[in-house]
Design a protein around this motif. Structure first.
Motif, short mmCIF file in Angstrom:
data_model
loop_
_atom_site.label_atom_id
_atom_site.label_comp_id
_atom_site.label_asym_id
_atom_site.label_seq_id
_atom_site.Cartn_x
_atom_site.Cartn_y
_atom_site.Cartn_z
N ARG A 35 43.31 40.14 41.65
CA ARG A 35 44.47 40.80 41.73
C ARG A 35 45.50 39.83 41.21
NH1 ARG A 35 48.26 42.00 46.31
NH2 ARG A 35 47.22 40.36 47.65
N PRO A 36 46.30 40.55 40.32
CA PRO A 36 47.42 39.74 39.57
C PRO A 36 48.44 39.39 40.47
CG PRO A 36 47.00 41.74 38.34
CD PRO A 36 46.23 41.93 39.74
N CYS A 37 49.05 38.16 40.03
CA CYS A 37 50.40 37.78 40.99
C CYS A 37 51.33 37.24 39.99
CB CYS A 37 49.90 36.64 41.85
SG CYS A 37 51.33 35.76 42.57
N ILE A 38 52.64 37.87 39.88
CA ILE A 38 53.57 37.54 38.96
C ILE A 38 54.49 36.36 39.64
CG2 ILE A 38 55.79 38.50 37.97
CD1 ILE A 38 54.29 41.15 38.24
N VAL A 39 54.72 35.45 38.96
CA VAL A 39 55.54 34.61 39.06
C VAL A 39 56.86 34.50 38.53
CG1 VAL A 39 55.98 31.88 39.44
CG2 VAL A 39 53.57 32.73 39.72
N ASN A 40 57.93 34.93 39.27
CA ASN A 40 59.52 34.82 38.78
C ASN A 40 59.94 33.51 38.51
OD1 ASN A 40 60.54 37.96 39.12
ND2 ASN A 40 58.98 37.28 40.72
N ALA A 41 60.76 33.30 37.61
CA ALA A 41 60.95 31.82 37.02
C ALA A 41 62.48 32.10 36.10
CB ALA A 41 60.04 30.94 36.53
N VAL A 42 63.33 30.99 36.49
CA VAL A 42 64.57 30.89 35.35
C VAL A 42 64.90 29.66 35.01
CG1 VAL A 42 65.65 33.16 36.07
CG2 VAL A 42 66.02 30.99 37.57
N LEU A 71 57.21 43.72 35.19
CA LEU A 71 55.76 43.02 35.14
C LEU A 71 54.69 43.84 35.83
CD1 LEU A 71 56.58 39.19 34.36
CD2 LEU A 71 56.02 41.20 32.77
N SER A 72 55.08 44.34 37.27
CA SER A 72 54.06 45.08 37.97
C SER A 72 53.70 46.17 36.89
CB SER A 72 54.59 45.40 39.38
OG SER A 72 54.93 44.48 39.99
N GLU A 73 54.60 46.99 36.46
CA GLU A 73 54.51 48.19 35.65
C GLU A 73 53.63 47.87 34.16
OE1 GLU A 73 57.97 49.92 35.00
OE2 GLU A 73 58.39 50.69 37.12
N TYR A 74 53.82 46.40 33.69
CA TYR A 74 53.14 46.00 32.63
C TYR A 74 51.87 45.83 32.88
CZ TYR A 74 51.80 42.74 29.18
OH TYR A 74 51.06 41.73 28.36
N VAL A 75 51.48 45.19 33.81
CA VAL A 75 49.94 45.12 34.33
C VAL A 75 49.57 46.37 34.44
CG1 VAL A 75 48.47 44.23 36.37
CG2 VAL A 75 50.50 42.64 35.46
N GLU A 76 49.97 47.08 35.33
CA GLU A 76 49.38 48.73 35.15
C GLU A 76 49.03 49.19 34.06
OE1 GLU A 76 49.88 52.19 38.27
OE2 GLU A 76 51.44 51.92 37.14
N GLY A 123 45.61 50.94 34.41
CA GLY A 123 45.43 51.52 35.97
C GLY A 123 44.37 50.68 36.91
N ARG A 124 43.64 49.92 36.27
CA ARG A 124 42.77 49.21 36.72
C ARG A 124 43.46 48.31 38.23
NH1 ARG A 124 39.47 44.48 33.99
NH2 ARG A 124 38.52 46.26 33.11
N TYR A 125 44.72 47.81 37.90
CA TYR A 125 45.42 47.07 38.82
C TYR A 125 46.94 48.01 38.96
CZ TYR A 125 42.26 43.28 38.40
OH TYR A 125 41.06 42.68 38.49
N PRO A 126 46.99 48.81 39.76
CA PRO A 126 48.22 49.76 39.97
C PRO A 126 49.28 48.89 40.48
CG PRO A 126 46.47 50.92 41.02
CD PRO A 126 45.91 49.41 40.65
N ARG A 127 50.58 49.25 40.17
CA ARG A 127 51.70 48.35 40.06
C ARG A 127 51.77 48.06 41.62
NH1 ARG A 127 55.68 52.58 37.93
NH2 ARG A 127 53.77 53.39 37.16
N ASP A 128 51.55 48.82 42.66
CA ASP A 128 51.98 48.49 43.87
C ASP A 128 50.81 47.50 44.62
OD1 ASP A 128 49.82 50.51 43.78
OD2 ASP A 128 50.41 51.56 45.83
N THR A 129 49.75 46.98 43.74
CA THR A 129 48.66 46.21 44.18
C THR A 129 48.82 44.66 43.49
OG1 THR A 129 47.18 46.65 42.39
CG2 THR A 129 47.08 47.99 44.50
N VAL A 130 50.11 44.57 42.79
CA VAL A 130 50.49 43.32 42.12
C VAL A 130 51.46 42.50 43.03
CG1 VAL A 130 51.49 42.32 40.09
CG2 VAL A 130 50.28 44.27 39.82
N GLU A 131 50.70 41.35 43.29
CA GLU A 131 51.47 40.32 44.10
C GLU A 131 52.62 39.84 43.49
OE1 GLU A 131 53.05 39.20 46.96
OE2 GLU A 131 51.15 39.21 47.98
#
Length: 119
Positions: free
Chosen positions: A109-116, A65-70, A75-83
């Protein structure tokens, strides 16, 4: 348009980031280590390897999802800036760990929440 909406939201003091939670238990969608999966029986398939990725309007090529956001923001939010809020942040760190990460977000800035699971 999306940029105009984002600008309006960014100017609000109530929201500092974008929270991305694609988890959907009933639909068999899980996010583990920032990779989004779709369940097929007992197998977890990276989302980019499923027919959903080929959708004409909403297609994508990245399961991370970091790459997905990028990719989706061009490229507005590069993968290494995604929390990221990990499963361990939630289970071991609890509300304080989650609050700490969320409080550091700024500039939409985007933030991914992992969940299962819902628990």
């Amino acid at each position: 348009d999306d940029d105009e909406i984002a600008g309006e939201v960014a100017s609000s003091s109530m929201i500092d980031g974008q929270i991305i939670i694609p988890f959907f238990l009933e639909g068999g969608r899980f996010t583990i280590n920032n990779v989004h999966y779709v369940a097929d029986g007992t197998e977890l398939i990276p989302a980019a390897d499923t027919p959903f990725a080929n959708d004409a309007a909403f297609g994508f090529t990245k399961s991370n999802l970091s790459e997905y956001v990028e990719e989706k923001t061009r490229g507005r939010y590069p993968r290494d800036t995604v929390e990221s809020i990990t499963i361990d942040d939630v289970r071991l760190g609890g509300p304080d760990a989650v609050r700490s990460k969320l409080s550091k977000l700024s500039g939409m800035r985007p933030c991914i929440v992992n969940a299962v699971t819902l628990r």
